[in-house]
Scaffold this motif. Structure first.
Motif, PDB file in Angstrom:
ATOM      1  N   GLY A  29      59.945 -35.887  23.847  1.00 59.73           N
ATOM      2  CA  GLY A  29      59.296 -37.189  23.977  1.00 59.73           C
ATOM      3  C   GLY A  29      57.833 -37.152  23.571  1.00 59.73           C
ATOM      4  N   PHE A  30      57.133 -36.055  23.933  1.00 54.41           N
ATOM      5  CA  PHE A  30      55.738 -35.900  23.530  1.00 54.41           C
ATOM      6  C   PHE A  30      55.639 -35.595  22.042  1.00 54.41           C
ATOM      7  CE2 PHE A  30      54.892 -35.350  28.095  1.00 54.41           C
ATOM      8  CZ  PHE A  30      53.766 -36.142  28.218  1.00 54.41           C
ATOM      9  N   GLU A  31      56.505 -34.734  21.532  1.00 54.17           N
ATOM     10  CA  GLU A  31      56.474 -34.394  20.105  1.00 54.17           C
ATOM     11  C   GLU A  31      56.738 -35.622  19.242  1.00 54.17           C
ATOM     12  OE1 GLU A  31      59.241 -31.152  19.603  1.00 54.17           O
ATOM     13  OE2 GLU A  31      57.914 -29.752  20.651  1.00 54.17           O
ATOM     14  N   ASP A  32      57.595 -36.518  19.709  1.00 49.67           N
ATOM     15  CA  ASP A  32      57.914 -37.739  18.970  1.00 49.67           C
ATOM     16  C   ASP A  32      56.822 -38.794  19.094  1.00 49.67           C
ATOM     17  OD1 ASP A  32      60.309 -36.564  18.253  1.00 49.67           O
ATOM     18  OD2 ASP A  32      61.506 -37.668  19.735  1.00 49.67           O
ATOM     19  N   GLY A  33      55.822 -38.555  19.938  1.00 49.04           N
ATOM     20  CA  GLY A  33      54.737 -39.506  20.117  1.00 49.04           C
ATOM     21  C   GLY A  33      55.098 -40.699  20.988  1.00 49.04           C
ATOM     22  N   VAL A  34      56.193 -40.601  21.723  1.00 49.17           N
ATOM     23  CA  VAL A  34      56.658 -41.702  22.572  1.00 49.17           C
ATOM     24  C   VAL A  34      56.089 -41.584  23.984  1.00 49.17           C
ATOM     25  CG1 VAL A  34      58.703 -42.761  23.615  1.00 49.17           C
ATOM     26  CG2 VAL A  34      58.748 -42.054  21.216  1.00 49.17           C
ATOM     27  N   PHE A  35      56.072 -40.383  24.538  1.00 51.93           N
ATOM     28  CA  PHE A  35      55.584 -40.186  25.901  1.00 51.93           C
ATOM     29  C   PHE A  35      54.072 -40.005  25.893  1.00 51.93           C
ATOM     30  CE2 PHE A  35      59.775 -38.065  27.529  1.00 51.93           C
ATOM     31  CZ  PHE A  35      60.442 -39.255  27.340  1.00 51.93           C
ATOM     32  N   LEU A  36      53.408 -40.742  26.774  1.00 54.12           N
ATOM     33  CA  LEU A  36      51.970 -40.619  26.956  1.00 54.12           C
ATOM     34  C   LEU A  36      51.634 -39.803  28.189  1.00 54.12           C
ATOM     35  CD1 LEU A  36      50.924 -44.318  26.295  1.00 54.12           C
ATOM     36  CD2 LEU A  36      50.721 -42.380  24.722  1.00 54.12           C
ATOM     37  N   LEU A  37      52.522 -39.816  29.164  1.00 57.50           N
ATOM     38  CA  LEU A  37      52.271 -39.171  30.446  1.00 57.50           C
ATOM     39  C   LEU A  37      53.602 -38.928  31.139  1.00 57.50           C
ATOM     40  CD1 LEU A  37      49.800 -40.282  33.151  1.00 57.50           C
ATOM     41  CD2 LEU A  37      52.212 -40.372  33.667  1.00 57.50           C
TER      42      LEU A  37
END
Length: 97
Positions: A29-37
């Motif tokens: 999710g972080f690698e895809d730029g979707v998760f911020l936190l």
């Protein structure tokens, strides 16, 4: 923008067995730029995710792919927020899908 709560459910005892897959899901999710936190709900109630840049259908599919959700370790609740007033540091969220 979405706030996803992941509250422990009936199959909580399976969490240790599924932790590696859950952590890989978070990492993606972080690698895809979707998760911020991501973070824990205290006291020991589960977790939460702040996500942006996707549609409701996309976040629902992503959440369903979490091993914790698929195996009923947690139940997911997805709240959609249409940002109105923002601190300048969060201006990138205005108008995000």
């Amino acid at each position: 923008m979405f706030v996803v709560t992941l509250k422990f459910a009936a199959n909580k005892a399976a969490a240790p067995r599924l932790m590696e897959g859950h952590n890989a899901w978070i990492r993606q999710g972080f690698e895809d730029g979707v998760f911020l936190l991501t973070g824990s709900l205290n006291p020991a109630a589960g977790g939460a995710v702040l996500a942006h840049g996707v549609t409701r259908a996309e976040i629902e599919a992503r959440v369903a792919a979490d091993p914790f959700v698929a195996e009923q370790v947690v139940s997911a609740d997805i709240l959609e927020i249409a940002p109105g007033r923002l601190d300048q540091r969060l201006a990138f969220l205005k108008g995000a899908a």
